[in-house]
Write a protein that holds these residues in place. Structure first.
Motif, PDB file in Angstrom:
ATOM      1  N   SER A   1      86.960  -1.543  89.409  1.00  0.00           N
ATOM      2  CA  SER A   1      87.072  -0.681  88.414  1.00  0.00           C
ATOM      3  C   SER A   1      88.538  -0.375  87.914  1.00  0.00           C
ATOM      4  O   SER A   1      88.919  -0.640  86.873  1.00  0.00           O
ATOM      5  CB  SER A   1      86.505   0.730  88.867  1.00  0.00           C
ATOM      6  OG  SER A   1      84.966   0.620  88.935  1.00  0.00           O
ATOM      7  N   PHE A   2      89.416  -0.122  88.924  1.00  0.00           N
ATOM      8  CA  PHE A   2      91.021   0.037  88.739  1.00  0.00           C
ATOM      9  C   PHE A   2      91.256  -1.343  88.042  1.00  0.00           C
ATOM     10  O   PHE A   2      91.875  -1.296  87.056  1.00  0.00           O
ATOM     11  CB  PHE A   2      91.392   0.370  89.986  1.00  0.00           C
ATOM     12  CG  PHE A   2      92.894   0.746  89.643  1.00  0.00           C
ATOM     13  CD1 PHE A   2      93.429   2.003  89.524  1.00  0.00           C
ATOM     14  CD2 PHE A   2      93.955  -0.143  90.102  1.00  0.00           C
ATOM     15  CE1 PHE A   2      94.610   2.337  89.239  1.00  0.00           C
ATOM     16  CE2 PHE A   2      95.412   0.096  89.708  1.00  0.00           C
ATOM     17  CZ  PHE A   2      95.699   1.398  89.262  1.00  0.00           C
ATOM     18  N   ILE A   3      91.341  -2.490  88.635  1.00  0.00           N
ATOM     19  CA  ILE A   3      92.038  -3.531  88.311  1.00  0.00           C
ATOM     20  C   ILE A   3      91.382  -4.059  86.988  1.00  0.00           C
ATOM     21  O   ILE A   3      92.099  -4.554  85.964  1.00  0.00           O
ATOM     22  CB  ILE A   3      91.836  -4.623  89.456  1.00  0.00           C
ATOM     23  CG1 ILE A   3      92.594  -4.495  90.617  1.00  0.00           C
ATOM     24  CG2 ILE A   3      92.502  -6.138  88.811  1.00  0.00           C
ATOM     25  CD1 ILE A   3      92.377  -5.595  91.772  1.00  0.00           C
ATOM     26  N   GLY A   4      90.022  -3.974  86.759  1.00  0.00           N
ATOM     27  CA  GLY A   4      89.642  -4.552  85.588  1.00  0.00           C
ATOM     28  C   GLY A   4      89.774  -3.643  84.347  1.00  0.00           C
ATOM     29  O   GLY A   4      90.289  -4.229  83.441  1.00  0.00           O
TER      30      GLY A   4
ATOM     31  N   SER B   1      93.092  13.001  74.152  1.00  0.00           N
ATOM     32  CA  SER B   1      91.715  12.633  74.894  1.00  0.00           C
ATOM     33  C   SER B   1      91.753  11.415  75.469  1.00  0.00           C
ATOM     34  O   SER B   1      91.067  11.181  76.515  1.00  0.00           O
ATOM     35  CB  SER B   1      90.769  12.739  73.662  1.00  0.00           C
ATOM     36  OG  SER B   1      91.036  11.689  72.897  1.00  0.00           O
ATOM     37  N   ALA B   2      92.591  10.285  74.848  1.00  0.00           N
ATOM     38  CA  ALA B   2      92.841   9.035  75.583  1.00  0.00           C
ATOM     39  C   ALA B   2      93.438   9.267  76.929  1.00  0.00           C
ATOM     40  O   ALA B   2      92.885   8.843  77.841  1.00  0.00           O
ATOM     41  CB  ALA B   2      93.650   8.049  74.709  1.00  0.00           C
ATOM     42  N   VAL B   3      94.500  10.109  76.965  1.00  0.00           N
ATOM     43  CA  VAL B   3      95.278  10.222  78.252  1.00  0.00           C
ATOM     44  C   VAL B   3      94.177  10.865  79.328  1.00  0.00           C
ATOM     45  O   VAL B   3      94.194  10.330  80.541  1.00  0.00           O
ATOM     46  CB  VAL B   3      96.395  11.252  77.917  1.00  0.00           C
ATOM     47  CG1 VAL B   3      97.150  11.547  79.448  1.00  0.00           C
ATOM     48  CG2 VAL B   3      97.276  10.464  77.127  1.00  0.00           C
ATOM     49  N   PHE B   4      93.386  11.993  78.898  1.00  0.00           N
ATOM     50  CA  PHE B   4      92.633  12.682  79.888  1.00  0.00           C
ATOM     51  C   PHE B   4      91.373  11.531  80.223  1.00  0.00           C
ATOM     52  O   PHE B   4      90.850  11.698  81.434  1.00  0.00           O
ATOM     53  CB  PHE B   4      92.033  13.715  78.941  1.00  0.00           C
ATOM     54  CG  PHE B   4      92.749  14.876  79.402  1.00  0.00           C
ATOM     55  CD1 PHE B   4      92.957  15.602  80.479  1.00  0.00           C
ATOM     56  CD2 PHE B   4      93.358  15.617  78.032  1.00  0.00           C
ATOM     57  CE1 PHE B   4      93.363  16.700  80.448  1.00  0.00           C
ATOM     58  CE2 PHE B   4      94.014  16.665  78.376  1.00  0.00           C
ATOM     59  CZ  PHE B   4      94.117  17.196  79.541  1.00  0.00           C
ATOM     60  N   GLU B   5      90.952  10.535  79.394  1.00  0.00           N
ATOM     61  CA  GLU B   5      89.966   9.664  79.727  1.00  0.00           C
ATOM     62  C   GLU B   5      90.392   8.673  80.584  1.00  0.00           C
ATOM     63  O   GLU B   5      89.745   8.409  81.770  1.00  0.00           O
ATOM     64  CB  GLU B   5      89.696   8.838  78.435  1.00  0.00           C
ATOM     65  CG  GLU B   5      88.392   7.948  78.776  1.00  0.00           C
ATOM     66  CD  GLU B   5      87.733   7.307  77.372  1.00  0.00           C
ATOM     67  OE1 GLU B   5      86.837   6.400  77.511  1.00  0.00           O
ATOM     68  OE2 GLU B   5      88.695   7.149  76.439  1.00  0.00           O
ATOM     69  N   TRP B   6      91.531   8.246  80.718  1.00  0.00           N
ATOM     70  CA  TRP B   6      92.256   7.461  81.824  1.00  0.00           C
ATOM     71  C   TRP B   6      92.415   8.329  82.949  1.00  0.00           C
ATOM     72  O   TRP B   6      92.357   7.492  84.138  1.00  0.00           O
ATOM     73  CB  TRP B   6      93.704   6.752  81.322  1.00  0.00           C
ATOM     74  CG  TRP B   6      93.447   5.825  80.277  1.00  0.00           C
ATOM     75  CD1 TRP B   6      93.204   5.692  78.980  1.00  0.00           C
ATOM     76  CD2 TRP B   6      92.838   4.453  80.643  1.00  0.00           C
ATOM     77  NE1 TRP B   6      92.987   4.589  78.423  1.00  0.00           N
ATOM     78  CE2 TRP B   6      92.779   3.629  79.499  1.00  0.00           C
ATOM     79  CE3 TRP B   6      92.542   3.704  81.997  1.00  0.00           C
ATOM     80  CZ2 TRP B   6      92.425   2.275  79.418  1.00  0.00           C
ATOM     81  CZ3 TRP B   6      92.182   2.309  81.884  1.00  0.00           C
ATOM     82  CH2 TRP B   6      92.072   1.530  80.692  1.00  0.00           C
ATOM     83  N   LEU B   7      92.909   9.504  82.697  1.00  0.00           N
ATOM     84  CA  LEU B   7      93.020  10.259  83.987  1.00  0.00           C
ATOM     85  C   LEU B   7      91.493  10.644  84.795  1.00  0.00           C
ATOM     86  O   LEU B   7      91.414  10.394  85.977  1.00  0.00           O
ATOM     87  CB  LEU B   7      93.578  11.767  83.720  1.00  0.00           C
ATOM     88  CG  LEU B   7      93.533  12.716  84.721  1.00  0.00           C
ATOM     89  CD1 LEU B   7      94.464  12.432  85.863  1.00  0.00           C
ATOM     90  CD2 LEU B   7      93.727  14.048  84.270  1.00  0.00           C
TER      91      LEU B   7
ATOM     92  N   GLN C   1      88.094   6.884  90.645  1.00  0.00           N
ATOM     93  CA  GLN C   1      88.102   5.934  91.609  1.00  0.00           C
ATOM     94  C   GLN C   1      88.826   6.020  92.986  1.00  0.00           C
ATOM     95  O   GLN C   1      88.476   5.664  93.897  1.00  0.00           O
ATOM     96  CB  GLN C   1      89.047   4.569  90.805  1.00  0.00           C
ATOM     97  CG  GLN C   1      88.435   4.012  89.799  1.00  0.00           C
ATOM     98  CD  GLN C   1      89.569   3.606  88.674  1.00  0.00           C
ATOM     99  OE1 GLN C   1      90.668   3.535  88.844  1.00  0.00           O
ATOM    100  NE2 GLN C   1      89.016   3.085  87.695  1.00  0.00           N
ATOM    101  N   LEU C   2      89.716   7.089  92.806  1.00  0.00           N
ATOM    102  CA  LEU C   2      90.402   7.728  94.225  1.00  0.00           C
ATOM    103  C   LEU C   2      89.240   8.323  94.910  1.00  0.00           C
ATOM    104  O   LEU C   2      89.276   8.577  96.177  1.00  0.00           O
ATOM    105  CB  LEU C   2      91.276   8.474  93.838  1.00  0.00           C
ATOM    106  CG  LEU C   2      92.618   7.809  93.117  1.00  0.00           C
ATOM    107  CD1 LEU C   2      93.679   8.798  92.731  1.00  0.00           C
ATOM    108  CD2 LEU C   2      93.172   6.960  94.131  1.00  0.00           C
TER     109      LEU C   2
END
Length: 249
Positions: free
Chosen positions: A15-18, A203-209, A215-216
């Motif tokens: 998930s992270f790398i992809g 909202s994009a910043v929150f989506e990546w957060l 993942q963590l």
């Protein structure tokens, strides 16, 4: 067997790398500056050079994988992640049944929610937002909402089920992660429905957060899966056999 510890690690890594590979490729091909960008326009001239970003270029996870060549890698990443997450949910349920059968009902509810998350992510990943917007957003919404419920139940089970002896450290960490996920999801939804460019960008910043936080959270289950064994999967089959006997009797 300790070999099962690989499952949450691979799930997190894929998930992270992809996702971040797709995002970096998106920035290179779309010629934008990602999260640092603050200047959006309603439209761009055909022959315009330099950075020109519209709502189609907001660096969300979906937008990053909407166009060629990122869409193929994006779909492959989501498909692999969805499948691994489904296996993760089933195996974790088997672990609960084997070690703490008293919480089997709550664990089963969590497993069902996890399956919905997996199906929602699969739908979102395979329905391009530029062509099948409704299905894409429906799948994404199911994933975002159900993953909050899933994490909440699993965090509660961490406090009730002693499976590793490390719950004293895992529970507070997972509680913090769950709180972040819930509140970030709410804020993401609020900003996402706004029409202003600035709020769309937030909202994009929150989506990546949300993606990184999940993942963590998944990675923290490496501790439980270190104590997982193949024989625990037989618990699921045994339950089915018991149910058949009850029905026949």
């Amino acid at each position: 067997m300790a070999v099962w510890v690989i499952l949450p690690i691979v799930l997190c890594a894929v998930s992270f790398i992809g996702c971040w590979t797709v995002f970096l490729s998106f920035m290179l091909h779309e010629n934008i500056v990602g999260f640092l960008n603050r200047e959006y326009r309603n439209s761009c001239q055909t022959n315009e050079t330099g950075n020109c970003c519209t709502l189609d270029n907001v660096p969300t996870i979906s937008t990053s994988g909407a166009n060629f060549p990122e869409n193929s890698l994006f779909t492959a990443t989501i498909n692999a992640g969805s499948f691994l997450f489904l296996i993760f949910c089933i195996f974790h349920h088997a672990h609960i049944l084997d070690r703490n059968n008293v919480h089997s009902l709550l664990s089963k509810i969590a497993m069902i929610l996890g399956c919905v998350v997996s199906m929602g992510a699969f739908m979102a990943g395979n329905c391009n937002p530029t062509e099948l917007m409704l299905l894409h957003y429906l799948g994404a919404a199911l994933s975002f909402v159900c993953v909050c419920l899933y994490m909440t139940i699993l965090t509660f089970l961490t406090s009730k089920c002693v499976m590793t002896g490390c719950e004293w450290a895992l529970h507070p960490l997972r509680s913090i992660s769950t709180i972040i996920q819930v509140f970030a999801t709410i804020l993401y939804g609020i900003f996402f429905i706004q029409e202003d460019f600035f709020y769309k960008h937030i909202s994009a910043v929150f989506e990546w957060l949300l993606a990184v936080n999940l993942q963590l959270y998944e990675l923290s289950y490496s501790v439980e899966f270190y104590f997982f064994s193949s024989s625990m999967l037989s618990v699921l089959l045994a339950k089915k056999e018991e149910e058949k006997c009850l029905i026949l009797s």
